[in-house]
Design a protein around this motif. Structure first.
Motif, PDB file in Angstrom:
ATOM      1  N   ALA A  31       0.845  -1.208   0.000  1.00  0.00           N
ATOM      2  CA  ALA A  31       0.000   0.000   0.000  1.00  0.00           C
ATOM      3  C   ALA A  31       0.877   1.254   0.000  1.00  0.00           C
ATOM      4  CB  ALA A  31      -0.919   0.004   1.209  1.00  0.00           C
ATOM      5  N   ASP A  32       1.969   1.237   0.785  1.00  0.00           N
ATOM      6  CA  ASP A  32       2.910   2.370   0.822  1.00  0.00           C
ATOM      7  C   ASP A  32       3.545   2.587  -0.544  1.00  0.00           C
ATOM      8  OD1 ASP A  32       2.428   2.834   3.465  1.00  0.00           O
ATOM      9  OD2 ASP A  32       4.271   1.924   4.219  1.00  0.00           O
ATOM     10  N   ARG A  33       3.926   1.475  -1.188  1.00  0.00           N
ATOM     11  CA  ARG A  33       4.571   1.572  -2.521  1.00  0.00           C
ATOM     12  C   ARG A  33       3.616   2.219  -3.531  1.00  0.00           C
ATOM     13  NH1 ARG A  33       4.147  -2.278  -6.506  1.00  0.00           N
ATOM     14  NH2 ARG A  33       3.630  -3.911  -4.993  1.00  0.00           N
ATOM     15  N   LYS A  34       2.373   1.786  -3.520  1.00  0.00           N
ATOM     16  CA  LYS A  34       1.388   2.344  -4.463  1.00  0.00           C
ATOM     17  C   LYS A  34       1.145   3.827  -4.183  1.00  0.00           C
ATOM     18  CE  LYS A  34      -0.949  -2.011  -5.459  1.00  0.00           C
ATOM     19  NZ  LYS A  34      -2.142  -2.839  -5.223  1.00  0.00           N
ATOM     20  N   ARG A  35       1.085   4.171  -2.859  1.00  0.00           N
ATOM     21  CA  ARG A  35       0.860   5.578  -2.474  1.00  0.00           C
ATOM     22  C   ARG A  35       2.031   6.454  -2.931  1.00  0.00           C
ATOM     23  NH1 ARG A  35       2.834   8.286   1.563  1.00  0.00           N
ATOM     24  NH2 ARG A  35       3.560   6.425   2.660  1.00  0.00           N
ATOM     25  N   LEU A  36       3.257   5.967  -2.737  1.00  0.00           N
ATOM     26  CA  LEU A  36       4.449   6.740  -3.126  1.00  0.00           C
ATOM     27  C   LEU A  36       4.552   6.897  -4.642  1.00  0.00           C
ATOM     28  CD1 LEU A  36       6.927   5.225  -0.536  1.00  0.00           C
ATOM     29  CD2 LEU A  36       6.272   7.629  -0.656  1.00  0.00           C
ATOM     30  N   LYS A  37       4.121   5.876  -5.384  1.00  0.00           N
ATOM     31  CA  LYS A  37       4.123   5.986  -6.855  1.00  0.00           C
ATOM     32  C   LYS A  37       3.145   7.074  -7.305  1.00  0.00           C
ATOM     33  CE  LYS A  37       6.039   1.891  -8.798  1.00  0.00           C
ATOM     34  NZ  LYS A  37       6.036   1.115 -10.018  1.00  0.00           N
ATOM     35  N   LYS A  38       1.986   7.124  -6.622  1.00  0.00           N
ATOM     36  CA  LYS A  38       1.008   8.183  -6.929  1.00  0.00           C
ATOM     37  C   LYS A  38       1.585   9.551  -6.592  1.00  0.00           C
ATOM     38  CE  LYS A  38      -3.302   5.570  -6.357  1.00  0.00           C
ATOM     39  NZ  LYS A  38      -4.496   5.355  -5.501  1.00  0.00           N
ATOM     40  N   GLU A  39       2.330   9.611  -5.470  1.00  0.00           N
ATOM     41  CA  GLU A  39       2.928  10.878  -5.041  1.00  0.00           C
ATOM     42  C   GLU A  39       3.960  11.360  -6.052  1.00  0.00           C
ATOM     43  OE1 GLU A  39       5.054  12.858  -1.105  1.00  0.00           O
ATOM     44  OE2 GLU A  39       4.003  10.957  -0.889  1.00  0.00           O
ATOM     45  N   ILE A  40       4.750  10.441  -6.611  1.00  0.00           N
ATOM     46  CA  ILE A  40       5.746  10.819  -7.633  1.00  0.00           C
ATOM     47  C   ILE A  40       5.037  11.389  -8.867  1.00  0.00           C
ATOM     48  CG2 ILE A  40       7.432   9.868  -9.286  1.00  0.00           C
ATOM     49  CD1 ILE A  40       8.423   8.066  -6.978  1.00  0.00           C
ATOM     50  N   LYS A  41       3.896  10.773  -9.232  1.00  0.00           N
ATOM     51  CA  LYS A  41       3.113  11.297 -10.368  1.00  0.00           C
ATOM     52  C   LYS A  41       2.633  12.717 -10.078  1.00  0.00           C
ATOM     53  CE  LYS A  41       1.412   6.996 -12.409  1.00  0.00           C
ATOM     54  NZ  LYS A  41       0.229   6.152 -12.658  1.00  0.00           N
ATOM     55  N   LYS A  42       2.193  12.944  -8.822  1.00  0.00           N
ATOM     56  CA  LYS A  42       1.743  14.293  -8.420  1.00  0.00           C
ATOM     57  C   LYS A  42       2.899  15.287  -8.469  1.00  0.00           C
ATOM     58  CE  LYS A  42      -2.200  13.457  -5.360  1.00  0.00           C
ATOM     59  NZ  LYS A  42      -2.676  13.546  -3.976  1.00  0.00           N
ATOM     60  N   GLU A  69      13.490  12.952  -2.521  1.00  0.00           N
ATOM     61  CA  GLU A  69      13.055  12.458  -1.205  1.00  0.00           C
ATOM     62  C   GLU A  69      11.974  11.395  -1.343  1.00  0.00           C
ATOM     63  OE1 GLU A  69      10.799  14.106   2.786  1.00  0.00           O
ATOM     64  OE2 GLU A  69      11.743  15.578   1.470  1.00  0.00           O
ATOM     65  N   VAL A  70      10.984  11.657  -2.193  1.00  0.00           N
ATOM     66  CA  VAL A  70       9.888  10.701  -2.394  1.00  0.00           C
ATOM     67  C   VAL A  70      10.418   9.430  -3.065  1.00  0.00           C
ATOM     68  CG1 VAL A  70       7.638  10.288  -3.470  1.00  0.00           C
ATOM     69  CG2 VAL A  70       8.161  12.541  -2.574  1.00  0.00           C
ATOM     70  N   ARG A  71      11.314   9.606  -4.045  1.00  0.00           N
ATOM     71  CA  ARG A  71      11.863   8.441  -4.753  1.00  0.00           C
ATOM     72  C   ARG A  71      12.715   7.574  -3.819  1.00  0.00           C
ATOM     73  NH1 ARG A  71      11.192   8.040 -10.075  1.00  0.00           N
ATOM     74  NH2 ARG A  71      11.330  10.209 -10.694  1.00  0.00           N
ATOM     75  N   GLN A  72      13.447   8.216  -2.908  1.00  0.00           N
ATOM     76  CA  GLN A  72      14.244   7.457  -1.929  1.00  0.00           C
ATOM     77  C   GLN A  72      13.336   6.647  -1.001  1.00  0.00           C
ATOM     78  OE1 GLN A  72      16.630  10.709  -0.401  1.00  0.00           O
ATOM     79  NE2 GLN A  72      18.462   9.984  -1.452  1.00  0.00           N
ATOM     80  N   LYS A  73      12.224   7.259  -0.600  1.00  0.00           N
ATOM     81  CA  LYS A  73      11.250   6.533   0.226  1.00  0.00           C
ATOM     82  C   LYS A  73      10.685   5.329  -0.525  1.00  0.00           C
ATOM     83  CE  LYS A  73       9.552  10.419   3.041  1.00  0.00           C
ATOM     84  NZ  LYS A  73       8.402  11.335   3.234  1.00  0.00           N
ATOM     85  N   LEU A  74      10.436   5.527  -1.831  1.00  0.00           N
ATOM     86  CA  LEU A  74       9.905   4.448  -2.660  1.00  0.00           C
ATOM     87  C   LEU A  74      10.907   3.299  -2.762  1.00  0.00           C
ATOM     88  CD1 LEU A  74       7.768   3.276  -4.573  1.00  0.00           C
ATOM     89  CD2 LEU A  74       8.793   4.606  -6.424  1.00  0.00           C
ATOM     90  N   ILE A  75      12.182   3.637  -2.982  1.00  0.00           N
ATOM     91  CA  ILE A  75      13.233   2.611  -3.079  1.00  0.00           C
ATOM     92  C   ILE A  75      13.326   1.818  -1.776  1.00  0.00           C
ATOM     93  CG2 ILE A  75      15.748   2.262  -3.239  1.00  0.00           C
ATOM     94  CD1 ILE A  75      15.755   4.611  -5.282  1.00  0.00           C
ATOM     95  N   THR A  76      13.289   2.516  -0.637  1.00  0.00           N
ATOM     96  CA  THR A  76      13.341   1.849   0.673  1.00  0.00           C
ATOM     97  C   THR A  76      12.153   0.909   0.854  1.00  0.00           C
ATOM     98  OG1 THR A  76      14.470   3.770   1.632  1.00  0.00           O
ATOM     99  CG2 THR A  76      13.446   2.249   3.171  1.00  0.00           C
ATOM    100  N   THR A  77      10.962   1.386   0.454  1.00  0.00           N
ATOM    101  CA  THR A  77       9.745   0.577   0.587  1.00  0.00           C
ATOM    102  C   THR A  77       9.800  -0.655  -0.306  1.00  0.00           C
ATOM    103  OG1 THR A  77       8.476   2.582   1.099  1.00  0.00           O
ATOM    104  CG2 THR A  77       7.208   0.657   0.408  1.00  0.00           C
ATOM    105  N   ILE A  78      10.265  -0.481  -1.549  1.00  0.00           N
ATOM    106  CA  ILE A  78      10.390  -1.615  -2.476  1.00  0.00           C
ATOM    107  C   ILE A  78      11.353  -2.653  -1.903  1.00  0.00           C
ATOM    108  CG2 ILE A  78      11.301  -2.315  -4.740  1.00  0.00           C
ATOM    109  CD1 ILE A  78      10.198   0.356  -5.847  1.00  0.00           C
TER     110      ILE A  78
END
Length: 404
Positions: A31-42, A69-78
């Motif tokens: 769920a976090d990964r999907k949310r962060l992907k949406k955030e990167i799109k925003k 910052e958002v992309r780093q969070k996404l990498i950590t979550t993945i």
């Protein structure tokens, strides 16, 4: 053991246990990964796809920093999700091995049973087995035994089929998990490549800023002064409103509103909705957090944010986060406006509006449009500055609105 050694041992144990207690399930990580992907799109849509009249390295650096910052969070979550999948795959492989062993044992038992049944399959053998009984009771017991044996053989056959299906399903699940893990690892590598590109852009911007350091520092100081003026005016307006409202009631309290039973009930309902209040915009992205934050380039310089900055789409309206009364409308520099809404002894403030649809004294409802948010012609950005306070004490709005 000395107190010092006891403290060190306790600290080590705490550091060991703390991360485990904070572990998330794979579903939560997904769920976090999907949310962060949406955030990167925003981030790309609201910060990079806007039509800018002219470039500003300092503004562009802020945007690229947010993207990194958002992309780093996404990498950590993945990475965490992939590790969680590795654990699941390992556990399922062990389960599969046990199931296969159980299935093999069942098949052997069933084969032995079938062979035994085949050897005594003739009706003559079964009849002779019954007729050779010493008495009627023994014959009855033998018939009953033969029926039970047939039923047991049937159940064993069904158990073999069930276990075979379970093994097949677990095999399919393992294949899916392995494919998902491969996909996640490929996604992680892709994000790492993108972040490297972003970091190169970041370095170029920092270099540009340093070359024109005096200009950007001057702009930064001017902006901070302007923001402080707006904050001071709003603070004064709230203090004056408190003094005026309390004077009408003959109350000498100056730190906060003297509440009527109705206003107190409204404040209680507001408090009960902490963390569940709607956003002041339909869709947006927090581009500056609340509080004192270090400047991304200039060491020793800090940005003091009285609220949160939410970047949204052009033409978006600011909306009331809760029922309340319009405390005041304030006009800022360049004709931009602020709307202050009172919710008992809580005040929500909507800064940077182009125009407003309400007047002082109006009763407003949750989600009601208050005014159109100003779009900067230079940066191309539409940004609401959202401030929240309890009487004169500022609060972090991000703690009160829903997490997106």
């Amino acid at each position: 053991m000395s107190n010092k050694h006891q403290y060190i041992s306790f600290l080590f144990l705490f550091l060991l246990i703390a991360p485990l207690s904070a572990q998330k399930t794979r579903k939560q990580l997904e769920a976090d990964r999907k949310r962060l992907k949406k955030e990167i799109k925003k981030v790309n849509k609201l910060l990079f796809d806007t039509q800018k009249k002219e470039k500003n390295a300092l503004e562009d650096l802020k945007d690229i920093n947010q993207k990194i910052e958002v992309r780093q969070k996404l990498i950590t979550t993945i990475n965490l999700e992939a590790k969680s999948l590795t654990g699941e795959i390992s556990g399922n492989e062990k389960k599969l091995k046990k199931l296969e062993e159980k299935l093999e044992a069942l098949k052997k038992d069933y084969a032995a049973m079938i062979y035994k049944s085949y050897k005594s399959r003739s009706k003559q053998n079964r009849t002779m087995f019954i007729l050779s009984s010493k008495n009627f009771y023994q014959a009855y017991k033998r018939v009953k035994y033969m029926n039970q044996y047939a039923t047991f053989r049937k159940k064993q056959g069904e158990e073999v089929v069930i276990q075979s299906t379970i093994v097949q399903q677990l095999n399919d699940s393992l294949q899916f998990q392995k494919q998902l893990k491969d996909s996640l690892l490929a996604n992680e590598e892709d994000e790492k490549l993108k972040i490297e590109t972003d970091k190169k852009s970041q370095e170029k911007l920092i270099s540009q800023i340093k070359k024109r350091e005096n200009k950007y520092k001057r702009e930064l100081r001017n902006k901070q002064k302007e923001e402080k003026k707006i904050a001071d005016r709003i603070d004064k307006l709230i203090r004056d409103a408190i003094a005026k409202a309390n004077a009408k009631k003959g109350v000498k309290i100056s730190k906060g509103f003297a509440l009527t039973p109705e206003a107190k009930a409204l404040a209680v309902r507001f408090e009960q909705n902490k963390g569940k209040l709607p956003w002041p915009v339909d869709s947006g992205l927090i581009t500056r957090r609340f509080g004192r934050q270090p400047h991304p380039v200039y060491k020793g310089n800090y940005i003091n944010s009285t609220g949160i900055h939410i970047t949204t789409e052009k033409g978006t309206n600011a909306e009331s986060i809760f029922n309340g009364e319009v405390l005041a409308i304030q006009v800022q520099s360049e004709g931009k406006k602020s709307v202050l809404i009172r919710h008992g002894n809580y005040i929500s403030v909507y800064n940077n509006l182009e125009n407003v649809y309400v007047s002082a004294g109006d009763q407003v409802k949750t989600g009601q449009a208050l005014g159109k948010i100003f779009t900067d012609r230079i940066t191309g950005k539409t940004k609401l500055i959202f401030v929240l306070s309890k009487n004169t004490t500022r609060l972090n709005p991000a703690s009160w609105i829903l997490r997106r």
